[in-house]
Design an enzyme around this catalytic site. Structure first.
Site, PDB file in Angstrom:
ATOM      1  N   ASP A 284      -3.252   2.645  -5.506  1.00 50.53           N
ATOM      2  CA  ASP A 284      -2.145   2.644  -4.554  1.00 50.53           C
ATOM      3  C   ASP A 284      -1.977   1.329  -3.809  1.00 50.53           C
ATOM      4  OD1 ASP A 284      -4.463   2.793  -3.127  1.00 50.53           O
ATOM      5  OD2 ASP A 284      -3.755   4.277  -1.707  1.00 50.53           O
ATOM      6  N   GLU A 285      -2.546   0.258  -4.322  1.00 52.64           N
ATOM      7  CA  GLU A 285      -2.403  -0.998  -3.586  1.00 52.64           C
ATOM      8  C   GLU A 285      -2.405  -2.197  -4.523  1.00 52.64           C
ATOM      9  OE1 GLU A 285      -5.896  -1.851  -1.211  1.00 52.64           O
ATOM     10  OE2 GLU A 285      -6.999  -0.347  -2.317  1.00 52.64           O
TER      11      GLU A 285
ATOM     12  N   ASP B  49       0.857  -1.172   0.000  1.00 53.63           N
ATOM     13  CA  ASP B  49       0.000   0.000   0.000  1.00 53.63           C
ATOM     14  C   ASP B  49       0.901   1.232   0.000  1.00 53.63           C
ATOM     15  OD1 ASP B  49      -2.926   0.880   0.646  1.00 53.63           O
ATOM     16  OD2 ASP B  49      -1.655   2.067   1.976  1.00 53.63           O
TER      17      ASP B  49
END
Length: 380
Positions: free
Chosen positions: A121-122, A25
């Site tokens: 974002d992950e 993350d």
DNA sequence: TCTGGGGTCCTAGGACCC
DNA sequence: TCTGGGGTCCTAGGACCC
């Protein structure tokens, strides 16, 4: 199936730990990119999102300095400013975020052939067939973090565990720039002191229900007999109970299967006033066009159309209609939306705060179906 | 607290069928 | 007619996530 059978079923089948999953993350992603681009922002309480001029909208992402003031994503800008009057606000360079994200995901790809990007974002990496054990997984994660930072100057947090949910929880438990490994036999001990809301899916409402029964930490739930967990919190409660007791609730066979898109939608909050339905209809029209364009790119067809309407007092309604066959034309969306809108004709247009359009019940079209659909559209 | 936008999943009731 | 049960589809609303 009786409850007793259910328990036997999962204890025989699910308490196996044959996977090593890594979850990554990016830390305060949008804010981190902004700081990288504008180093003078470093160390300042910073939020991305909302309109700095009108102070409308909500926080999309905020820096860790801003979080110290109690600011979090989803919070109205106005409220954030009350908590921190000297807050720095930027509107956001979403195109750039997309590019940075893409280049980071490329780096991750190199670490495992089995990967699932779960958002900007992950991402999850299946390391089961890549590393021999958790020690090696940890070394690899350190390397990955260095790689990401060297290439994009963005830090990330990583969790490594026997399944995806735990890997995510592990990563969330130490941010920013963390690396947490939870081995199978350590699960209960690791989760016990953590607040139950660290579990994805346990939000504000679920916490209320749990805390009424004196369950606030993962350990509190783990201690209950499973029958009681089921009685008090239902199906979802039992699932959560399994998780906090270290049962692997994931069907490993389907772990990284690509998810087909289920819906395409657009909704707009009107910050300016519209005094006529005509003006509102122009906005709806452009939403419909955008949605159908995305549908066409994805080579899909739809069957259900949903209208969402929200008034100034925040009363929100959804109205849906399903067609008898799959369709691809904006014309049909328009006709249906117009029909669904009739119910609200008596309302004042200036009282409308938001209009949304969604198409769902999607299906991939092959070329055969496409010609057939077009044929029917043309005669229809 | 005056509350974005894109999604997914779940629940519950009603219609309808056998 | 006062009334079962299982299954499926549809709609509306809500919780939750990023």
């Amino acid at each position: 199936m009786t409850l007793a059978n259910q328990i036997v079923y999962f204890s025989e089948r699910e308490q196996t730990f044959d996977s090593i999953i890594l979850y990554m993350d990016l830390d305060a992603f949008f804010a981190s990119v902004e700081i990288r681009e504008n180093p003078e922002l470093e160390g300042l309480p910073l939020v991305v999102g909302g309109n700095p001029k009108t102070k409308q909208g909500v926080v999309s992402t905020c820096s860790y300095e801003a979080r110290k003031f109690g600011i979090h994503s989803g919070m109205p800008i106005n409220q954030a400013l009350k908590l921190c009057p000297h807050l720095t606000m930027v509107r956001g360079s979403f195109k750039l975020y997309g590019e940075v994200s893409k280049s980071i995901m490329k780096i991750l790809e190199y670490y495992s052939p089995t990967m699932k990007v779960a958002g900007n974002d992950e991402a999850y990496l299946d390391l089961t067939d890549v590393v021999a054990d958790y020690e090696e997984a940890k070394r690899l994660a350190t390397e990955l973090k260095d790689d990401v930072y060297a290439s994009e100057e963005i830090t990330c947090s990583i969790g490594i565990a026997p399944n995806r949910i735990l890997a995510k929880i592990a990563s969330d438990s130490d941010k920013p720039d963390g690396l947490v490994v939870v081995k199978p036999l350590e699960i209960s001990e690791f989760l016990a002191p953590l607040n139950i809301t660290i579990i994805p899916g346990v939000g504000r409402k679920s916490f209320e229900v749990f805390s009424k029964e004196n369950v606030e930490l993962c350990g509190d739930l783990a201690k209950l007999p499973h029958q009681l967990a089921y009685q008090k919190f239902g199906k979802y409660g039992l699932k959560t109970w399994k998780l906090v007791n270290g049962y692997n609730t994931e069907n490993t066979g389907e772990k990284f299967v690509r998810h087909e898109r289920k819906s395409i939608s657009e909704e707009r909050t009107f910050f300016e006033k519209y005094n006529s339905w005509e003006e509102i209809w122009i906005r709806i029209d452009s939403s419909i066009d955008a949605i159908v364009t995305r549908l066409t790119v994805k080579k899909m067809s739809f069957r259900t159309i949903t209208l969402k309407i929200r008034f100034k007092n925040f009363e929100t309604y959804t109205r849906a209609h399903s067609l008898t066959s799959y369709n691809t034309s904006p014309k049909h969306v328009r006709v249906v939306v117009m029909k669904l809108l009739e119910e609200f004709e008596g309302k004042k247009p200036e009282d409308i705060r938001l209009i949304g359009v969604k198409i769902s019940n999607l299906m991939k079209i092959d070329d055969n179906q496409k010609t057939l659909t077009q044929f029917f559209n043309n005669i229809g």
